[in-house]
Design an enzyme around this catalytic site. Structure first.
Site, short mmCIF file in Angstrom:
data_model
loop_
_atom_site.label_atom_id
_atom_site.label_comp_id
_atom_site.label_asym_id
_atom_site.label_seq_id
_atom_site.Cartn_x
_atom_site.Cartn_y
_atom_site.Cartn_z
N SER A 139 0.86 -1.18 0.00
CA SER A 139 0.00 0.00 0.00
C SER A 139 0.89 1.23 0.00
O SER A 139 1.87 1.30 0.76
CB SER A 139 -0.91 0.00 1.23
N GLU A 140 0.54 2.19 -0.85
CA GLU A 140 1.44 3.34 -1.09
C GLU A 140 1.78 4.11 0.18
O GLU A 140 2.82 4.76 0.26
CB GLU A 140 0.82 4.29 -2.12
N ASN A 141 0.89 4.06 1.17
CA ASN A 141 1.15 4.81 2.41
C ASN A 141 2.08 4.08 3.36
O ASN A 141 2.16 4.44 4.53
CB ASN A 141 -0.18 5.17 3.09
N SER A 151 8.34 3.94 0.20
CA SER A 151 7.20 3.29 -0.44
C SER A 151 7.16 3.60 -1.93
O SER A 151 6.94 2.72 -2.76
CB SER A 151 5.91 3.74 0.24
#
Lengths: 225, 222
Positions: free
Chosen positions: A49-51, A91
Site C-alpha cells: 500500500s502506497e502509504n 514506499s
C-alpha cells in the site's frame, strides 16, 4: 448495455488468475481492490500500500483494528505476519523503482499504444487529484488495467489515442473488461479472450481502437471464470 | 543538556510566521498531527503555503486552516477526498492556489530538500500535463521530468514516542510522510503520544534520529 458480459466478480477473478504466487502487488483504489478478495488462497501474495505497508491483510473485524492502519483508499486494514511499515519516500521508491511486480489500476481510457488516462477527465472546474497513480503506472513491472469496456453512455474507453489527460504513456500491458482480455503489444492491441456469445465484430464495434485477434481466442464464460 | 521537549502546544508552534511554508504529515486521517495544526490555527499565522498529501476533510486540522483563510496555497497530490468541503469551496472561489504533484514526487522533492540535493529527474508524470513548463530529458530511452527540491520553514508531524534528543518511533501506517518531512524543514515539530527516557528506544529501531527534530510535545492519547 445489454448482451453477454462478465460480472464484476468474474472480472476480478479473471484478473486474479494473472497474479502469480510470490508476487509483490499493488491494487489501485476502487474496482481493482476487488481482486484481492478473490485471489486463490493457495497463492502467497504480498500486498503493498502506497502509504507505507507491505504484507497488508484484510479489513479488521468491526470495532477492532488500528484507526491509523489504513490502505490507499483510506479503509482500515491489518498487517500479516512478516509485514512491515516504512515511510512514504521508501514506499514510492518501491513503486517507481520497478520493485512492484504487478499493479492493477482502474482506467478512464487506454490507447492502442498502452497509454493510460486514469487521473483526470475533461470536466471543467473540477479540482484535479493525482495521488500515486503516475508513480505506479511508470514503475510497476506489469501494469494491468481493470475497467469497463465503455462508459455508462456506451462510449468506447479503448481508443486510438486517449482524449483525457495522460497518466503515463506506453505503460499498460493488459486490459481486462467485462467483454475481453486484451494485450498491448508493439503493433497494437490483441484480443486473447472474449466473452462467450459476443462476436468479434460486436467487440470491435464497442472499441475505438483497431483490434487484432490471437490465433486462438479463449472463451470467457460468465459464472465460470 | 539537549532537551527538545516543550511543555505545551503553543510553545511547540511558537514563531511560525505569516507566509511560512508548512509541511504537514499524514495520509487521509492517518498520522495527521491534529493538535499541532489546531495550535497553529490558534497561533494565527496567515498566508501559509501548506505541503500535505490531502487537503483536509470535515472541519478539523487542515480543513480548519483552509476554512479560516489561513492558507494561500496548497501543494499536494490528492486534494479531492470525501469530505474535503473547505478545500473545494475555497478552490472554486479562486481563493486557494493548488499545486498538484504526483505523490511519489511530492515525497521525493522533500527528500531532495532534506538530502541537500538540487532536484531529480523522474519518469512519473513526464508524459502528463504536470510536466508542462518543466525540463524533460530522455534518460535510458525514457522521458523524465526535472523536479525541484521542496523545503519547508516548518514541519508538523506525529510520532508515537520520543526521547529528549528527539529520536522518534512511529505507529503503524501513521509514519507515512513524517520521516521525510522531518528532514526537509528548518524547524521540525513533532507531537508524540509519550515521552520516554533517553536510552529507552532501541537504537536498531529508531526511525527518525533526533538530528532531524527540533521540538517535541507530548499529546496523550494522540
Amino acid at each position: 448495455m445489454s448482451g453477454p458480459r462478465l460480472s464484476l466478480i468474474d472480472m476480478a477473478r479473471r484478473v486474479a488468475r494473472d497474479i502469480p504466487s510470490g508476487a509483490y502487488v499493488n491494487l489501485g483504489i476502487g474496482m481493482p481492490t476487488l481482486v484481492g478478495e478473490v485471489v486463490s488462497p493457495d497463492k502467497e501474495i504480498v500486498y503493498h500500500s502506497e502509504n507505507g505497508i507491505l504484507g497488508m491483510g484484510p479489513a479488521p473485524a468491526p470495532g477492532e483494528g488500528d484507526p491509523e492502519l489504513i490502505n490507499a483508499g483510506k479503509q482500515p486494514v491489518t498487517l500479516l505476519p512478516g509485514g512491515s511499515y516504512f515511510h512514504h519516500t521508501d514506499s514510492f521508491m518501491m513503486m517507481r523503482g520497478g520493485h512492484i511486480d504487478v499493479t492493477v489500476l482502474g482506467g478512464f481510457q487506454v490507447s492502442a499504444a498502452g497509454d493510460l488516462a486514469n487521473w483526470a477527465t475533461d470536466e471543467v472546474g473540477h479540482p484535479p487529484a493525482v495521488g500515486g497513480a503516475m508513480d505506479l503506472a511508470v514503475g510497476a513491472k506489469r501494469v494491468l488495467v481493470f475497467m469497463t469496456h465503455t462508459t455508462k453512455a456506451g462510449t468506447p474507453k479503448i481508443l486510438p489515442l486517449c482524449t483525457y489527460p495522460l497518466t503515463a504513456a506506453g505503460v499498460v500491458d493488459r486490459i481486462f473488461t467485462e467483454l475481453a482480455v486484451i494485450d498491448v503489444v508493439p503493433g497494437g492491441l490483441v484480443v486473447r479472450e472474449l466473452v462467450a456469445g459476443l462476436s468479434r465484430e460486436e467487440l470491435q464495434a464497442r472499441t475505438g481502437a483497431r483490434l487484432a485477434f490471437a490465433d486462438e481466442v479463449v472463451e470467457l464464460v460468465p459464472g465460470a471464470v | 543538556m539537549i532537551d527538545k521537549r516543550v511543555g505545551s502546544l503553543p510553545e511547540a508552534v511558537a514563531g511560525i510566521g505569516d507566509g511560512a511554508t508548512v509541511l504537514v504529515g499524514g495520509f487521509g486521517n492517518s498520522g495527521i498531527p491534529v493538535e499541532l495544526v489546531h495550535a497553529l490555527l490558534d497561533e494565527g499565522a496567515r498566508d501559509l503555503t501548506l505541503v500535505t498529501n490531502n487537503a483536509g476533510s470535515g472541519e478539523t486540522d487542515v480543513a480548519a486552516l483552509i476554512r479560516e483563510h489561513r492558507v494561500r496555497k496548497i501543494i499536494c497530490s490528492y486534494p479531492r477526498s470525501s469530505g474535503s468541503i473547505w478545500f473545494e469551496e475555497r478552490y472554486r472561489a479562486g481563493e486557494l492556489e493548488l499545486e498538484l504533484v504526483p505523490q511519489g514526487t511530492l515525497s521525493e522533492r522533500m527528500r531532495a530538500a532534506g538530502a541537500g540535493l538540487g532536484g531529480f529527474f523522474t519518469p512519473a508524470g513526464a508524459d502528463s500535463l504536470l510536466a508542462e513548463g518543466k525540463e524533460v530529458r530522455m534518460i535510458n530511452g525514457r522521458r523524465h521530468v526535472f523536479e525541484e527540491p521542496l523545503h519547508g520553514d516548518v514541519a508538523l508531524i506525529k510520532a508515537r514516542k520520543a526521547d529528549r534528543w528527539g529520536n522518534l518511533v512511529y505507529s503503524t501506517a501513521a509514519r507515512n510522510f513524517g520521516p521525510t518531512m522531518a528532514t526537509a524543514a528548518t524547524v521540525t515539530v513533532v507531537q508524540v503520544r509519550e515521552f520516554v527516557e533517553l536510552g529507552d528506544l532501541d537504537p536498531e529501531c529508531i526511525v527518525t534520529p533526533g538530528i532531524f527534530v527540533d521540538r517535541v510535545v507530548e499529546v496523550a492519547g494522540s
